[in-house]
Enzyme design. Structure first.
Site, PDB file in Angstrom:
ATOM      1  N   GLY A  19       0.781  -1.235   0.000  1.00 25.04           N
ATOM      2  CA  GLY A  19       0.000   0.000   0.000  1.00 25.04           C
ATOM      3  C   GLY A  19       0.812   1.283   0.000  1.00 25.04           C
ATOM      4  O   GLY A  19       0.333   2.312   0.463  1.00 25.04           O
ATOM      5  N   ASN A  21       1.493   3.046  -2.608  1.00 25.86           N
ATOM      6  CA  ASN A  21       0.745   3.979  -3.463  1.00 25.86           C
ATOM      7  C   ASN A  21      -0.483   4.521  -2.742  1.00 25.86           C
ATOM      8  O   ASN A  21      -0.810   5.705  -2.866  1.00 25.86           O
ATOM      9  CB  ASN A  21       0.358   3.308  -4.779  1.00 25.86           C
ATOM     10  CG  ASN A  21       1.519   3.284  -5.761  1.00 25.86           C
ATOM     11  OD1 ASN A  21       1.881   4.309  -6.322  1.00 25.86           O
ATOM     12  ND2 ASN A  21       2.127   2.117  -5.920  1.00 25.86           N
ATOM     13  N   ARG A  98      -5.644  -8.924  -8.694  1.00 25.01           N
ATOM     14  CA  ARG A  98      -6.614  -9.855  -9.293  1.00 25.01           C
ATOM     15  C   ARG A  98      -7.114  -9.323 -10.623  1.00 25.01           C
ATOM     16  O   ARG A  98      -7.542  -8.160 -10.711  1.00 25.01           O
ATOM     17  CB  ARG A  98      -7.837 -10.045  -8.370  1.00 25.01           C
ATOM     18  CG  ARG A  98      -7.550 -10.703  -7.063  1.00 25.01           C
ATOM     19  CD  ARG A  98      -6.958 -12.074  -7.181  1.00 25.01           C
ATOM     20  NE  ARG A  98      -7.854 -13.052  -7.808  1.00 25.01           N
ATOM     21  CZ  ARG A  98      -7.462 -14.284  -8.133  1.00 25.01           C
ATOM     22  NH1 ARG A  98      -6.228 -14.680  -7.915  1.00 25.01           N
ATOM     23  NH2 ARG A  98      -8.311 -15.114  -8.689  1.00 25.01           N
ATOM     24  N   ILE A  99      -7.064 -10.161 -11.638  1.00 28.74           N
ATOM     25  CA  ILE A  99      -7.626  -9.796 -12.935  1.00 28.74           C
ATOM     26  C   ILE A  99      -9.144  -9.651 -12.788  1.00 28.74           C
ATOM     27  O   ILE A  99      -9.796 -10.487 -12.155  1.00 28.74           O
ATOM     28  CB  ILE A  99      -7.272 -10.858 -13.995  1.00 28.74           C
ATOM     29  CG1 ILE A  99      -5.758 -10.888 -14.209  1.00 28.74           C
ATOM     30  CG2 ILE A  99      -8.000 -10.577 -15.300  1.00 28.74           C
ATOM     31  CD1 ILE A  99      -5.280 -12.021 -15.100  1.00 28.74           C
ATOM     32  N   LEU A 100      -9.685  -8.578 -13.359  1.00 27.24           N
ATOM     33  CA  LEU A 100     -11.104  -8.256 -13.206  1.00 27.24           C
ATOM     34  C   LEU A 100     -11.897  -8.666 -14.446  1.00 27.24           C
ATOM     35  O   LEU A 100     -11.411  -8.546 -15.572  1.00 27.24           O
ATOM     36  CB  LEU A 100     -11.257  -6.751 -12.948  1.00 27.24           C
ATOM     37  CG  LEU A 100     -10.581  -6.291 -11.643  1.00 27.24           C
ATOM     38  CD1 LEU A 100     -10.338  -4.783 -11.650  1.00 27.24           C
ATOM     39  CD2 LEU A 100     -11.419  -6.700 -10.433  1.00 27.24           C
ATOM     40  N   HIS A 116       0.626   0.614 -13.391  1.00 23.69           N
ATOM     41  CA  HIS A 116       1.315  -0.593 -13.853  1.00 23.69           C
ATOM     42  C   HIS A 116       2.806  -0.298 -13.993  1.00 23.69           C
ATOM     43  O   HIS A 116       3.188   0.660 -14.656  1.00 23.69           O
ATOM     44  CB  HIS A 116       0.741  -1.056 -15.194  1.00 23.69           C
ATOM     45  CG  HIS A 116       1.426  -2.276 -15.700  1.00 23.69           C
ATOM     46  ND1 HIS A 116       1.181  -3.528 -15.178  1.00 23.69           N
ATOM     47  CD2 HIS A 116       2.386  -2.442 -16.635  1.00 23.69           C
ATOM     48  CE1 HIS A 116       1.954  -4.412 -15.788  1.00 23.69           C
ATOM     49  NE2 HIS A 116       2.691  -3.779 -16.675  1.00 23.69           N
ATOM     50  N   ASP A 152      -4.060  -4.392 -18.658  1.00 19.26           N
ATOM     51  CA  ASP A 152      -3.015  -3.379 -18.846  1.00 19.26           C
ATOM     52  C   ASP A 152      -3.075  -2.747 -20.240  1.00 19.26           C
ATOM     53  O   ASP A 152      -2.068  -2.257 -20.740  1.00 19.26           O
ATOM     54  CB  ASP A 152      -1.618  -3.963 -18.589  1.00 19.26           C
ATOM     55  CG  ASP A 152      -1.465  -4.468 -17.164  1.00 19.26           C
ATOM     56  OD1 ASP A 152      -2.030  -3.843 -16.254  1.00 19.26           O
ATOM     57  OD2 ASP A 152      -0.785  -5.487 -16.966  1.00 19.26           O
ATOM     58  N   GLN A 180       8.813   7.054  -8.608  1.00 15.20           N
ATOM     59  CA  GLN A 180       8.018   7.761  -9.628  1.00 15.20           C
ATOM     60  C   GLN A 180       6.528   7.451  -9.487  1.00 15.20           C
ATOM     61  O   GLN A 180       5.686   8.304  -9.749  1.00 15.20           O
ATOM     62  CB  GLN A 180       8.506   7.396 -11.036  1.00 15.20           C
ATOM     63  CG  GLN A 180       9.949   7.800 -11.296  1.00 15.20           C
ATOM     64  CD  GLN A 180      10.199   9.255 -10.973  1.00 15.20           C
ATOM     65  OE1 GLN A 180       9.432  10.136 -11.393  1.00 15.20           O
ATOM     66  NE2 GLN A 180      11.253   9.537 -10.222  1.00 15.20           N
TER      67      GLN A 180
HETATM   68  N1  NHR Z   1      -8.312  -6.279 -14.845  1.00 16.64           N
HETATM   69  C1  NHR Z   1      -8.621  -5.909 -16.080  1.00 16.64           C
HETATM   70  N2  NHR Z   1      -9.695  -6.454 -16.645  1.00 16.64           N
HETATM   71  N3  NHR Z   1      -7.907  -4.998 -16.774  1.00 16.64           N
HETATM   72  C2  NHR Z   1      -6.805  -4.464 -16.247  1.00 16.64           C
HETATM   73  O1  NHR Z   1      -6.115  -3.582 -16.940  1.00 16.64           O
HETATM   74  C3  NHR Z   1      -6.381  -4.865 -14.938  1.00 16.64           C
HETATM   75  C4  NHR Z   1      -7.190  -5.785 -14.268  1.00 16.64           C
HETATM   76  C5  NHR Z   1      -6.835  -6.232 -12.990  1.00 16.64           C
HETATM   77  C6  NHR Z   1      -5.663  -5.800 -12.407  1.00 16.64           C
HETATM   78  C7  NHR Z   1      -3.495  -4.605 -12.519  1.00 16.64           C
HETATM   79  C8  NHR Z   1      -2.440  -5.389 -13.320  1.00 16.64           C
HETATM   80  C9  NHR Z   1      -1.053  -4.759 -13.257  1.00 16.64           C
HETATM   81  O2  NHR Z   1      -0.937  -3.530 -13.129  1.00 16.64           O
HETATM   82  C10 NHR Z   1      -4.828  -4.914 -13.102  1.00 16.64           C
HETATM   83  C11 NHR Z   1      -5.195  -4.425 -14.340  1.00 16.64           C
HETATM   84  C12 NHR Z   1      -2.797  -8.816 -11.766  1.00 16.64           C
HETATM   85  C13 NHR Z   1      -2.473  -9.647 -12.814  1.00 16.64           C
HETATM   86  C14 NHR Z   1      -2.518 -11.160 -12.648  1.00 16.64           C
HETATM   87  O3  NHR Z   1      -2.065 -11.886 -13.500  1.00 16.64           O
HETATM   88  C15 NHR Z   1      -2.116  -9.074 -14.021  1.00 16.64           C
HETATM   89  C16 NHR Z   1      -2.110  -7.699 -14.170  1.00 16.64           C
HETATM   90  C17 NHR Z   1      -2.451  -6.872 -13.104  1.00 16.64           C
HETATM   91  C18 NHR Z   1      -2.787  -7.430 -11.906  1.00 16.64           C
HETATM   92  N4  NHR Z   1      -3.122 -11.649 -11.539  1.00 16.64           N
HETATM   93  C19 NHR Z   1      -3.298 -13.083 -11.222  1.00 16.64           C
HETATM   94  C20 NHR Z   1      -4.772 -13.499 -11.439  1.00 16.64           C
HETATM   95  O4  NHR Z   1      -4.970 -14.695 -11.713  1.00 16.64           O
HETATM   96  C21 NHR Z   1      -2.994 -13.373  -9.768  1.00 16.64           C
HETATM   97  C22 NHR Z   1      -1.597 -13.016  -9.393  1.00 16.64           C
HETATM   98  C23 NHR Z   1      -1.403 -12.947  -7.891  1.00 16.64           C
HETATM   99  O5  NHR Z   1      -2.364 -13.066  -7.103  1.00 16.64           O
HETATM  100  O6  NHR Z   1      -0.248 -12.721  -7.482  1.00 16.64           O
HETATM  101  O7  NHR Z   1      -5.688 -12.678 -11.260  1.00 16.64           O
HETATM  102  O8  NHR Z   1      -0.042  -5.460 -13.404  1.00 16.64           O
HETATM  103  C1  GAR Z   2       3.577  -1.188  -7.262  1.00 12.10           C
HETATM  104  O1  GAR Z   2       4.899  -1.176  -7.692  1.00 12.10           O
HETATM  105  C2  GAR Z   2       2.648  -1.311  -8.447  1.00 12.10           C
HETATM  106  O2  GAR Z   2       3.128  -0.653  -9.581  1.00 12.10           O
HETATM  107  C3  GAR Z   2       2.638  -2.780  -8.668  1.00 12.10           C
HETATM  108  O3  GAR Z   2       2.697  -3.371  -7.395  1.00 12.10           O
HETATM  109  C4  GAR Z   2       3.291  -2.471  -6.476  1.00 12.10           C
HETATM  110  C5  GAR Z   2       2.325  -2.229  -5.355  1.00 12.10           C
HETATM  111  O4  GAR Z   2       2.970  -1.516  -4.362  1.00 12.10           O
HETATM  112  N1  GAR Z   2       1.447  -3.176  -9.311  1.00 12.10           N
HETATM  113  C6  GAR Z   2       1.335  -4.308  -9.940  1.00 12.10           C
HETATM  114  O5  GAR Z   2       2.270  -5.060 -10.124  1.00 12.10           O
HETATM  115  C7  GAR Z   2      -0.060  -4.597 -10.402  1.00 12.10           C
HETATM  116  N2  GAR Z   2      -0.098  -5.896 -10.935  1.00 12.10           N
HETATM  117  P1  GAR Z   2       2.153  -0.862  -3.180  1.00 12.10           P
HETATM  118  O6  GAR Z   2       1.228  -1.929  -2.620  1.00 12.10           O
HETATM  119  O7  GAR Z   2       3.226  -0.506  -2.186  1.00 12.10           O
HETATM  120  O8  GAR Z   2       1.419   0.331  -3.707  1.00 12.10           O
END
Ligand code: NHR
Ligand code: GAR
Length: 223
Positions: A19, A21, A98-100, A116, A152, A180
């Site tokens: 957390g 951010n 979590r992917i949404l 991201h 993303d 950043q």
């Molecule tokens: N959902 C959608 N539909 N679109 C985006 O752009 C999203 C999203 C959910 C999360 C953040 C993203 C990142 O910044 C985000 C963007 C998790 C995963 C992933 O593979 C990928 C991208 C991002 C966040 N998650 C696994 C899953 O099965 C679990 C991984 C884990 O729990 O460690 O959901 O990178």
């Molecule tokens: C941040 O570096 C963010 O860019 C990244 O996880 C970290 C969270 O840090 N996000 C992802 O990788 C999303 N998939 P925080 O919990 O300290 O804000």
């Protein structure tokens, strides 16, 4: 809700981890720099430090453990129900992992941001710092974008680049990128809350002007 909150945009922040951010947003709201009120912080993981940060700031917290739901759809439906109870103007993904589902992203289209850790469209998905190193990139960075169904892949709002140094490992590089993050995420949220940053026809606009595909580019003035 205090009387100060009347003209402030209500924001719900979703987290999965430390957390930092979220903390940048809490600090910005507390200093008056950000015209927002953080209505709630929701985590899909119990016992993460981000929840402690929220509690310390007096923000209501909720844990929705995805493991206790039968499907992604069921998890997202409950998440949506909980978020909508706060009627937020903006939903912020701050290290949310979590992917949404498309139903979820459609519901918050144009009012949900993610940060991201890469110079999108490079390195979508996970493990971005190591992948940037492995690819021999000279620059790496971070992007704030509107969330769409495409992972993303939504339109970029702001991007900040940092140099990749010969001495870097993934952890050192991540630290440089995160400095950043804590600059550009509050800035993007501020612009959104002020009505300056908008998503129009699947594109990001700042002050009524179309942003380039990379979003507004911030040049980091520290390595
Ligand atoms: N959902 C959608 N539909 N679109 C985006 O752009 C999203 C999203 C959910 C999360 C953040 C993203 C990142 O910044 C985000 C963007 C998790 C995963 C992933 O593979 C990928 C991208 C991002 C966040 N998650 C696994 C899953 O099965 C679990 C991984 C884990 O729990 O460690 O959901 O990178
Ligand atoms: C941040 O570096 C963010 O860019 C990244 O996880 C970290 C969270 O840090 N996000 C992802 O990788 C999303 N998939 P925080 O919990 O300290 O804000």
């Amino acid at each position: 809700m205090s009387t100060d909150d009347v003209k402030k945009m209500q924001v719900v922040v979703l987290i999965s981890g430390s957390g930092s951010n979220l903390q940048a947003l809490i600090d910005g709201a507390a200093s008056g720099e950000l015209p927002i009120s953080i209505a709630a912080v929701i985590s899909n993981r119990p016992d993460v430090f981000g929840l402690t940060r929220a509690s310390q700031a007096g923000i209501p917290t909720l844990v929705l453990d995805h493991k206790s739901f039968a499907s992604r759809e069921a998890f997202d439906a409950e998440l949506m129900r909980q978020i909508d109870a706060y009627n937020p103007g903006l939903v912020v993904l701050a290290g949310f992992m979590r992917i949404l589902t498309p139903e979820f992203t459609q519901h918050y289209l144009g009012r949900m941001l993610n940060i991201h850790p890469s110079l999108l469209p490079k390195f979508q998905g996970l493990n971005t710092h190591q992948r940037a190193l492995d690819a021999g990139e000279k620059h790496h960075g971070v992007t704030v974008h509107f969330v769409t169904a495409e992972l993303d892949g939504g339109p970029a709002a702001i991007q900040a680049a940092v140099p990749v140094l010969p001495t870097d490992d993934a952890s050192l590089l991540a630290k440089r990128v995160q400095r950043q993050e804590h600059v550009i995420y509050p800035l993007a949220v501020k612009w959104f809350a002020e009505g300056k940053l908008r998503m129009v026809d699947s594109k990001a606009e700042l002050n009524g002007e179309l942003l380039p595909a990379s979003g507004y580019r911030i040049e980091a003035n520290e390595p």
